[in-house]
Write a protein that holds these residues in place. Structure first.
Motif, PDB file in Angstrom:
ATOM      1  N   GLN A   1       0.816  -1.214   0.000  1.00  0.00           N
ATOM      2  CA  GLN A   1       0.000   0.000   0.000  1.00  0.00           C
ATOM      3  C   GLN A   1       0.851   1.266   0.000  1.00  0.00           C
ATOM      4  OE1 GLN A   1      -2.930  -0.213   3.095  1.00  0.00           O
ATOM      5  NE2 GLN A   1      -3.675  -2.206   2.423  1.00  0.00           N
ATOM      6  N   ILE A   2       2.096   1.174   0.461  1.00  0.00           N
ATOM      7  CA  ILE A   2       3.039   2.271   0.312  1.00  0.00           C
ATOM      8  C   ILE A   2       4.265   1.723  -0.400  1.00  0.00           C
ATOM      9  CG2 ILE A   2       2.251   3.614   2.298  1.00  0.00           C
ATOM     10  CD1 ILE A   2       4.619   2.519   3.884  1.00  0.00           C
ATOM     11  N   HIS A   3       4.948   2.572  -1.129  1.00  0.00           N
ATOM     12  CA  HIS A   3       6.104   2.130  -1.912  1.00  0.00           C
ATOM     13  C   HIS A   3       7.307   3.019  -1.580  1.00  0.00           C
ATOM     14  CE1 HIS A   3       3.348  -0.367  -4.174  1.00  0.00           C
ATOM     15  NE2 HIS A   3       2.569   0.697  -4.327  1.00  0.00           N
ATOM     16  N   ILE A   4       7.923   2.735  -0.457  1.00  0.00           N
ATOM     17  CA  ILE A   4       9.109   3.510  -0.072  1.00  0.00           C
ATOM     18  C   ILE A   4      10.360   2.636  -0.078  1.00  0.00           C
ATOM     19  CG2 ILE A   4       7.871   5.236   1.282  1.00  0.00           C
ATOM     20  CD1 ILE A   4       8.614   3.693   3.799  1.00  0.00           C
ATOM     21  N   GLY A   5      10.204   1.385  -0.392  1.00  0.00           N
ATOM     22  CA  GLY A   5      11.324   0.457  -0.390  1.00  0.00           C
ATOM     23  C   GLY A   5      11.382  -0.298   0.920  1.00  0.00           C
ATOM     24  N   THR A   6      11.700  -1.571   0.824  1.00  0.00           N
ATOM     25  CA  THR A   6      11.704  -2.431   2.003  1.00  0.00           C
ATOM     26  C   THR A   6      12.757  -1.994   3.014  1.00  0.00           C
ATOM     27  OG1 THR A   6      10.981  -4.241   0.597  1.00  0.00           O
ATOM     28  CG2 THR A   6      11.808  -4.830   2.754  1.00  0.00           C
ATOM     29  N   VAL A   7      13.948  -1.656   2.528  1.00  0.00           N
ATOM     30  CA  VAL A   7      15.034  -1.262   3.429  1.00  0.00           C
ATOM     31  C   VAL A   7      14.674   0.030   4.159  1.00  0.00           C
ATOM     32  CG1 VAL A   7      17.447  -0.554   3.545  1.00  0.00           C
ATOM     33  CG2 VAL A   7      16.773  -2.430   2.055  1.00  0.00           C
ATOM     34  N   ILE A   8      14.180   1.005   3.431  1.00  0.00           N
ATOM     35  CA  ILE A   8      13.790   2.285   4.040  1.00  0.00           C
ATOM     36  C   ILE A   8      12.662   2.067   5.047  1.00  0.00           C
ATOM     37  CG2 ILE A   8      12.862   4.590   3.598  1.00  0.00           C
ATOM     38  CD1 ILE A   8      15.668   4.280   2.567  1.00  0.00           C
ATOM     39  N   ALA A   9      11.694   1.217   4.694  1.00  0.00           N
ATOM     40  CA  ALA A   9      10.576   0.947   5.614  1.00  0.00           C
ATOM     41  C   ALA A   9      11.075   0.327   6.905  1.00  0.00           C
ATOM     42  CB  ALA A   9       9.558   0.026   4.938  1.00  0.00           C
ATOM     43  N   TYR A  10      11.998  -0.618   6.809  1.00  0.00           N
ATOM     44  CA  TYR A  10      12.529  -1.247   8.017  1.00  0.00           C
ATOM     45  C   TYR A  10      13.377  -0.278   8.838  1.00  0.00           C
ATOM     46  CZ  TYR A  10      10.795  -5.906   6.990  1.00  0.00           C
ATOM     47  OH  TYR A  10       9.978  -6.978   6.784  1.00  0.00           O
ATOM     48  N   ILE A  11      14.117   0.596   8.188  1.00  0.00           N
ATOM     49  CA  ILE A  11      14.905   1.592   8.920  1.00  0.00           C
ATOM     50  C   ILE A  11      13.979   2.543   9.677  1.00  0.00           C
ATOM     51  CG2 ILE A  11      16.423   3.597   8.652  1.00  0.00           C
ATOM     52  CD1 ILE A  11      17.832   2.056   6.393  1.00  0.00           C
ATOM     53  N   ILE A  12      12.966   3.069   8.980  1.00  0.00           N
ATOM     54  CA  ILE A  12      12.013   3.985   9.625  1.00  0.00           C
ATOM     55  C   ILE A  12      11.289   3.275  10.759  1.00  0.00           C
ATOM     56  CG2 ILE A  12       9.850   5.244   9.270  1.00  0.00           C
ATOM     57  CD1 ILE A  12      10.890   5.924   6.450  1.00  0.00           C
ATOM     58  N   ALA A  13      10.821   2.053  10.513  1.00  0.00           N
ATOM     59  CA  ALA A  13      10.092   1.308  11.536  1.00  0.00           C
ATOM     60  C   ALA A  13      10.993   1.004  12.737  1.00  0.00           C
ATOM     61  CB  ALA A  13       9.530   0.023  10.947  1.00  0.00           C
ATOM     62  N   SER A  14      12.238   0.652  12.480  1.00  0.00           N
ATOM     63  CA  SER A  14      13.158   0.356  13.593  1.00  0.00           C
ATOM     64  C   SER A  14      13.409   1.576  14.453  1.00  0.00           C
ATOM     65  CB  SER A  14      14.490  -0.170  13.054  1.00  0.00           C
ATOM     66  OG  SER A  14      14.300  -1.351  12.338  1.00  0.00           O
ATOM     67  N   LEU A  15      13.659   2.712  13.813  1.00  0.00           N
ATOM     68  CA  LEU A  15      13.893   3.946  14.573  1.00  0.00           C
ATOM     69  C   LEU A  15      12.656   4.350  15.374  1.00  0.00           C
ATOM     70  CD1 LEU A  15      15.934   6.026  11.967  1.00  0.00           C
ATOM     71  CD2 LEU A  15      16.775   4.931  14.057  1.00  0.00           C
ATOM     72  N   MET A  16      11.491   4.250  14.754  1.00  0.00           N
ATOM     73  CA  MET A  16      10.261   4.611  15.461  1.00  0.00           C
ATOM     74  C   MET A  16       9.986   3.630  16.599  1.00  0.00           C
ATOM     75  SD  MET A  16       7.780   5.899  12.436  1.00  0.00           S
ATOM     76  CE  MET A  16       6.715   6.891  13.453  1.00  0.00           C
ATOM     77  N   PHE A  17      10.262   2.372  16.387  1.00  0.00           N
ATOM     78  CA  PHE A  17      10.036   1.366  17.425  1.00  0.00           C
ATOM     79  C   PHE A  17      10.962   1.607  18.619  1.00  0.00           C
ATOM     80  CE2 PHE A  17      10.249  -2.824  19.400  1.00  0.00           C
ATOM     81  CZ  PHE A  17       8.909  -3.175  19.408  1.00  0.00           C
ATOM     82  N   LEU A  18      12.235   1.853  18.340  1.00  0.00           N
ATOM     83  CA  LEU A  18      13.185   2.124  19.423  1.00  0.00           C
ATOM     84  C   LEU A  18      12.831   3.404  20.181  1.00  0.00           C
ATOM     85  CD1 LEU A  18      16.553   1.130  17.731  1.00  0.00           C
ATOM     86  CD2 LEU A  18      15.331  -0.082  19.549  1.00  0.00           C
TER      87      LEU A  18
END
Length: 104
Positions: free
Chosen positions: A68-85
Protein backbone atom coordinates in the motif's frame (compact mmCIF):
# COMPACT_ATOMS: atom_id res chain seq x y z
CA UNK A 1 -9.64 30.03 52.23
CA UNK A 2 -9.41 27.73 55.23
CA UNK A 3 -5.63 27.59 54.96
CA UNK A 4 -5.48 31.41 55.30
CA UNK A 5 -7.52 31.29 58.51
CA UNK A 6 -5.29 28.50 59.77
CA UNK A 7 -2.19 30.60 59.17
CA UNK A 8 -3.64 33.60 60.99
CA UNK A 9 -4.51 31.47 64.02
CA UNK A 10 -1.04 29.92 64.07
CA UNK A 11 0.53 33.36 63.89
CA UNK A 12 -1.20 34.38 67.09
CA UNK A 13 0.40 31.54 69.05
CA UNK A 14 3.85 31.21 67.49
CA UNK A 15 6.79 33.62 67.33
CA UNK A 16 7.30 35.36 63.97
CA UNK A 17 10.27 33.22 62.93
CA UNK A 18 8.33 29.99 63.36
CA UNK A 19 5.40 31.51 61.47
CA UNK A 20 7.64 32.30 58.51
CA UNK A 21 9.04 28.77 58.64
CA UNK A 22 5.48 27.36 58.70
CA UNK A 23 4.50 29.36 55.62
CA UNK A 24 7.62 28.27 53.74
CA UNK A 25 7.00 24.62 54.61
CA UNK A 26 3.38 24.76 53.43
CA UNK A 27 4.42 26.53 50.23
CA UNK A 28 7.14 23.95 49.50
CA UNK A 29 4.69 21.09 50.10
CA UNK A 30 2.19 22.53 47.62
CA UNK A 31 4.96 22.97 45.05
CA UNK A 32 6.06 19.35 45.58
CA UNK A 33 2.48 18.17 45.03
CA UNK A 34 2.19 20.20 41.84
CA UNK A 35 5.52 18.88 40.59
CA UNK A 36 4.53 15.26 41.28
CA UNK A 37 1.18 15.76 39.57
CA UNK A 38 2.83 17.32 36.55
CA UNK A 39 5.42 14.53 36.34
CA UNK A 40 2.74 11.85 36.50
CA UNK A 41 0.69 13.54 33.76
CA UNK A 42 3.81 13.96 31.69
CA UNK A 43 4.76 10.33 32.32
CA UNK A 44 1.36 9.07 31.17
CA UNK A 45 1.51 11.24 28.06
CA UNK A 46 5.01 9.98 27.32
CA UNK A 47 3.88 6.38 27.64
CA UNK A 48 0.86 7.02 25.41
CA UNK A 49 3.05 8.63 22.76
CA UNK A 50 5.44 5.70 23.00
CA UNK A 51 2.58 3.34 22.21
CA UNK A 52 1.63 5.55 19.25
CA UNK A 53 5.20 5.32 17.92
CA UNK A 54 5.12 1.52 18.28
CA UNK A 55 1.82 1.30 16.40
CA UNK A 56 3.05 3.57 13.61
CA UNK A 57 6.25 1.52 13.30
CA UNK A 58 4.22 -1.67 12.93
CA UNK A 59 1.89 0.08 10.47
CA UNK A 60 4.83 1.13 8.27
CA UNK A 61 6.05 -2.47 8.04
CA UNK A 62 2.52 -3.80 7.43
CA UNK A 63 1.74 -1.23 4.74
CA UNK A 64 5.05 -1.91 2.98
CA UNK A 65 4.45 -5.67 3.07
CA UNK A 66 0.94 -5.33 1.63
CA UNK A 67 2.15 -2.93 -1.06
CA UNK A 68 0.00 0.00 0.00
CA UNK A 69 3.04 2.27 0.31
CA UNK A 70 6.10 2.13 -1.91
CA UNK A 71 9.11 3.51 -0.07
CA UNK A 72 11.32 0.46 -0.39
CA UNK A 73 11.70 -2.43 2.00
CA UNK A 74 15.03 -1.26 3.43
CA UNK A 75 13.79 2.29 4.04
CA UNK A 76 10.58 0.95 5.61
CA UNK A 77 12.53 -1.25 8.02
CA UNK A 78 14.90 1.59 8.92
CA UNK A 79 12.01 3.98 9.63
CA UNK A 80 10.09 1.31 11.54
CA UNK A 81 13.16 0.36 13.59
CA UNK A 82 13.89 3.95 14.57
CA UNK A 83 10.26 4.61 15.46
CA UNK A 84 10.04 1.37 17.43
CA UNK A 85 13.18 2.12 19.42
CA UNK A 86 12.06 5.68 20.10
CA UNK A 87 8.65 4.38 21.20
CA UNK A 88 10.31 2.01 23.67
CA UNK A 89 12.43 4.89 24.97
CA UNK A 90 9.34 7.08 25.45
CA UNK A 91 7.56 4.30 27.34
CA UNK A 92 10.59 3.75 29.57
CA UNK A 93 10.98 7.48 30.26
CA UNK A 94 7.27 7.82 31.03
CA UNK A 95 7.43 4.88 33.42
CA UNK A 96 10.41 6.44 35.20
CA UNK A 97 8.52 9.72 35.54
CA UNK A 98 5.51 7.93 37.02
CA UNK A 99 7.76 6.25 39.59
CA UNK A 100 9.33 9.58 40.50
CA UNK A 101 12.78 8.75 39.13
CA UNK A 102 12.41 11.20 36.28
CA UNK A 103 15.15 12.47 34.07
CA UNK A 104 14.43 15.36 31.79
Amino acid sequence: MNSGAFLVIERLFLPDQQYVLLIMTMHENSNDRRKKTWLSVRGMMGMAMGVVYLVVALAVVYLEKTGQIHIGTVIAYIIASLMFLYGLFRIYRGYQQLKGKAFY
